[in-house]
Enzyme design. Sequence first.
Site, PDB file in Angstrom:
ATOM      1  N   SER A   1       0.840  -1.200   0.000  1.00  0.00           N
ATOM      2  CA  SER A   1       0.000   0.000   0.000  1.00  0.00           C
ATOM      3  C   SER A   1       0.872   1.245   0.000  1.00  0.00           C
ATOM      4  CB  SER A   1      -0.966  -0.052   1.186  1.00  0.00           C
ATOM      5  OG  SER A   1      -1.985   0.902   1.044  1.00  0.00           O
TER       6      SER A   1
ATOM      7  N   ASP B   1      -9.440  -4.497  -5.373  1.00  0.00           N
ATOM      8  CA  ASP B   1      -8.812  -3.352  -4.725  1.00  0.00           C
ATOM      9  C   ASP B   1      -8.995  -2.116  -5.606  1.00  0.00           C
ATOM     10  OD1 ASP B   1      -7.172  -1.587  -3.360  1.00  0.00           O
ATOM     11  OD2 ASP B   1      -5.324  -2.727  -3.702  1.00  0.00           O
TER      12      ASP B   1
ATOM     13  N   HIS C   1      -7.745  -5.444  -0.953  1.00  0.00           N
ATOM     14  CA  HIS C   1      -6.484  -4.779  -0.639  1.00  0.00           C
ATOM     15  C   HIS C   1      -5.808  -5.418   0.582  1.00  0.00           C
ATOM     16  CE1 HIS C   1      -3.737  -1.369  -0.675  1.00  0.00           C
ATOM     17  NE2 HIS C   1      -3.969  -1.151   0.604  1.00  0.00           N
TER      18      HIS C   1
END
Length: 301
Positions: free
Chosen positions: A163, A243, A275
Site C-alpha cells: 500500500s 482493490d 487490498h
Amino acid sequence: MASGDSEIIHKFHFFDVYKDGRVVLHRPFSEKIPPSDDPITGVRSKDVIISTKPPVSARIFLPKSADTTQKLPVLFYVHGGGFCMLSAFSPHYHSFLNNFVAEANVIAVSVEYGLFPTRPIPACYEDSWAGLQWVASHSNRNGPEPWLNDHADFQRVFVGGDSAGGNISHTLAFRVGTIGLPGVKLVGAVLVHPYFGGTEDDQMWLYMCPTNSGLEDPRMNPNAGDLARLGCERVLIFVAEKDHLRDPGKRYYEKLKKSGWVGSVELVENLGEEHCFHLHKPEYEKAVDLFTKFVSFVKQD
C-alpha cells in the site's frame, strides 16, 4: 447540521478534517507489540533507533541460521497504512516479517516512519530514505548495529512494502537510481498493492502533503523519465482484483515496461481478493501464494 468548529469540511477515506483544523483519524489506535525471540521459527528481533531528530526507528529480524560464515540478503520493508496509520511494530507486520525471514533466510529491517497528521508527507519518504541510508552505513562492517555488520550481504539488498509502503518503496528505488547508495547493490523492489494516483484517494494524499505539485506529483504518478532511472534490476508488483488501487498499480507496470528502464518487471494479480488481504488471512491459500512468490523473488539468484 454541524456548525462552527465542529463542522467537517473534508471527509477522506482515513480521516475527517474539521473547520477548526482538527484532523480525526478513523482508526487512531495502532496496536504495537515488542520484539521477541520466536520459539517456533528461531527468528530473533529487536528495535533500533536510527535518528532522534527526526524520530526514526526500525525493527530488525535475524534468522536462526545466521552465523559469521554466510552473509544474508537484506530486505528493507516499509509498512502500509495510507501514510497516516499502522506501524512497523503492528502485530500483522511483525508476524509477516518474522515468517518471511524464517522462510527466505534473510535479514529484514522494518522502518518506523513519521505519519500524518503528526508529521505530514514528505516525512514518510525522508524517514524511509534515512532508514535505507542507515542500513548502507554498515557496508564497511563498522556501523552501529552488529547484526548488520556481521551478517548482511550488501550486494543483495531489496526494498519492499504494501500500500503506502509500496509507493514509498518505489521512491527509494528511484533515489538509489538518481542519488546512489554507496556500498549497496539494490537488487529488487517489491510493491504489494501499491498506493499510486488515479483514484478517489488522490485528494487525501494531496491534503496530507502540503508541498505537493498537484495530481501529477511524481511520487504519486511517476513519469516515464523517473521510472527509467529506478536503481534496481528487478521489480515485482502485486495488484488485487477487488482493490480500488488495482488500476493504478497496473498502470505503473505498463509505464515501467515502456519507460526504457533496463530491468525486468513482473505483475501478479490476486484474483477475487481485496487490498492487502494477505496480512489479515496469512494462512489462506492465496495469501500463501503471495507470500511464496515474494520469498522466491528475494531468494532468486
